[in-house]
Design an enzyme around this catalytic site. Structure first.
Site, PDB file in Angstrom:
ATOM      1  N   ASN A  65     -23.564  19.913  29.565  1.00  0.00           N
ATOM      2  CA  ASN A  65     -24.184  20.345  28.322  1.00  0.00           C
ATOM      3  C   ASN A  65     -24.705  19.145  27.534  1.00  0.00           C
ATOM      4  O   ASN A  65     -24.176  18.043  27.609  1.00  0.00           O
ATOM      5  CB  ASN A  65     -23.238  21.209  27.485  1.00  0.00           C
ATOM      6  CG  ASN A  65     -21.935  20.552  27.094  1.00  0.00           C
ATOM      7  OD1 ASN A  65     -21.337  19.809  27.866  1.00  0.00           O
ATOM      8  ND2 ASN A  65     -21.480  20.836  25.882  1.00  0.00           N
ATOM      9  N   VAL A  66     -25.795  19.396  26.812  1.00  0.00           N
ATOM     10  CA  VAL A  66     -26.436  18.390  25.981  1.00  0.00           C
ATOM     11  C   VAL A  66     -26.690  19.040  24.629  1.00  0.00           C
ATOM     12  O   VAL A  66     -27.535  19.932  24.511  1.00  0.00           O
ATOM     13  CB  VAL A  66     -27.766  17.900  26.607  1.00  0.00           C
ATOM     14  CG1 VAL A  66     -28.453  16.890  25.686  1.00  0.00           C
ATOM     15  CG2 VAL A  66     -27.518  17.298  27.987  1.00  0.00           C
ATOM     16  N   GLU A  67     -25.917  18.611  23.622  1.00  0.00           N
ATOM     17  CA  GLU A  67     -26.034  19.203  22.290  1.00  0.00           C
ATOM     18  C   GLU A  67     -27.141  18.534  21.485  1.00  0.00           C
ATOM     19  O   GLU A  67     -27.669  17.487  21.869  1.00  0.00           O
ATOM     20  CB  GLU A  67     -24.696  19.095  21.551  1.00  0.00           C
ATOM     21  CG  GLU A  67     -23.617  19.911  22.208  1.00  0.00           C
ATOM     22  CD  GLU A  67     -22.280  19.840  21.491  1.00  0.00           C
ATOM     23  OE1 GLU A  67     -21.417  20.648  21.842  1.00  0.00           O
ATOM     24  OE2 GLU A  67     -22.091  18.979  20.602  1.00  0.00           O
ATOM     25  N   CYS A  76     -27.006  24.258  27.629  1.00  0.00           N
ATOM     26  CA  CYS A  76     -25.755  24.504  28.344  1.00  0.00           C
ATOM     27  C   CYS A  76     -25.773  23.719  29.660  1.00  0.00           C
ATOM     28  O   CYS A  76     -26.830  23.336  30.161  1.00  0.00           O
ATOM     29  CB  CYS A  76     -25.596  25.986  28.651  1.00  0.00           C
ATOM     30  SG  CYS A  76     -25.462  27.039  27.195  1.00  0.00           S
ATOM     31  N   GLU A  78     -25.318  24.850  32.561  1.00  0.00           N
ATOM     32  CA  GLU A  78     -26.059  25.616  33.556  1.00  0.00           C
ATOM     33  C   GLU A  78     -27.559  25.343  33.472  1.00  0.00           C
ATOM     34  O   GLU A  78     -28.249  25.341  34.495  1.00  0.00           O
ATOM     35  CB  GLU A  78     -25.791  27.120  33.381  1.00  0.00           C
ATOM     36  CG  GLU A  78     -24.350  27.518  33.618  1.00  0.00           C
ATOM     37  CD  GLU A  78     -23.475  27.445  32.364  1.00  0.00           C
ATOM     38  OE1 GLU A  78     -22.414  28.097  32.364  1.00  0.00           O
ATOM     39  OE2 GLU A  78     -23.837  26.747  31.386  1.00  0.00           O
ATOM     40  N   CYS A 112     -27.091  31.957  30.304  1.00  0.00           N
ATOM     41  CA  CYS A 112     -26.853  31.247  31.561  1.00  0.00           C
ATOM     42  C   CYS A 112     -26.582  32.205  32.710  1.00  0.00           C
ATOM     43  O   CYS A 112     -26.924  31.911  33.853  1.00  0.00           O
ATOM     44  CB  CYS A 112     -25.725  30.236  31.379  1.00  0.00           C
ATOM     45  SG  CYS A 112     -26.253  28.894  30.281  1.00  0.00           S
TER      46      CYS A 112
END
Length: 150
Positions: A65-67, A76, A78, A112
């Site tokens: 995940n990359v916020e 997410c 996925e 996802c």
């Protein structure tokens, strides 16, 4: 946790008498998910997630995940996995797992699940806390590309 299929799942579509669950190195796949989870960018939620999937040609693709400060545009794990799938040549996902910081299995969110359906279909095997289940059990009555062609 068990790697056996749920009751009523016979591995249809994988050849007579074969059980697709038994042919997958689930612990190896989980390890790759844990490894990529350590690269997640989660400064806001402090909830890093890693995902790994087996592709029909034998490759393994991973994502984390990359916020983003604008929470709604966070990605997410996925999403990263699906991007890695297509960036590395495409194909069809055959087995999927997703873990949190402690290595606990996570279920994909609704968005996802749709991504996984689109790139793995109903027979994609999903590693869950209740065991390995086909995507058709995770997302019954799914909407897919075939619905657009009707």
């Amino acid at each position: 946790m068990t790697d056996s299929p749920p009751e009523g799942f016979d591995g249809a579509g994988t050849g007579a008498g074969s059980n697709p669950v038994d042919s997958i190195d689930w612990e190896g796949l989980r390890k790759q998910a844990r490894d990529i989870m350590s690269r997640a960018y989660a400064p806001y939620s402090h909830f890093p997630v890693g995902a790994a999937a087996l592709v029909d040609d034998g490759r393994v693709v991973v994502g984390c995940n990359v916020e983003n400060a604008a929470y709604g545009v966070a990605l997410c794990a996925e999403c990263g996995l699906i991007s890695a799938l297509h960036a590395s040549g495409g194909g069809k996902l055959t087995a999927f797992t997703c873990v949190d910081l402690r290595g606990n299995l996570l279920m994909p969110c609704g968005r996802c699940r749709q991504l996984l359906w689109e790139n793995g279909g109903p027979d994609l095997l999903v590693d869950t806390a209740r065991g390995v289940v086909p995507m058709s059990a995770v997302l019954p009555d799914a909407f897919g590309s075939e619905d657009l062609n009707r």
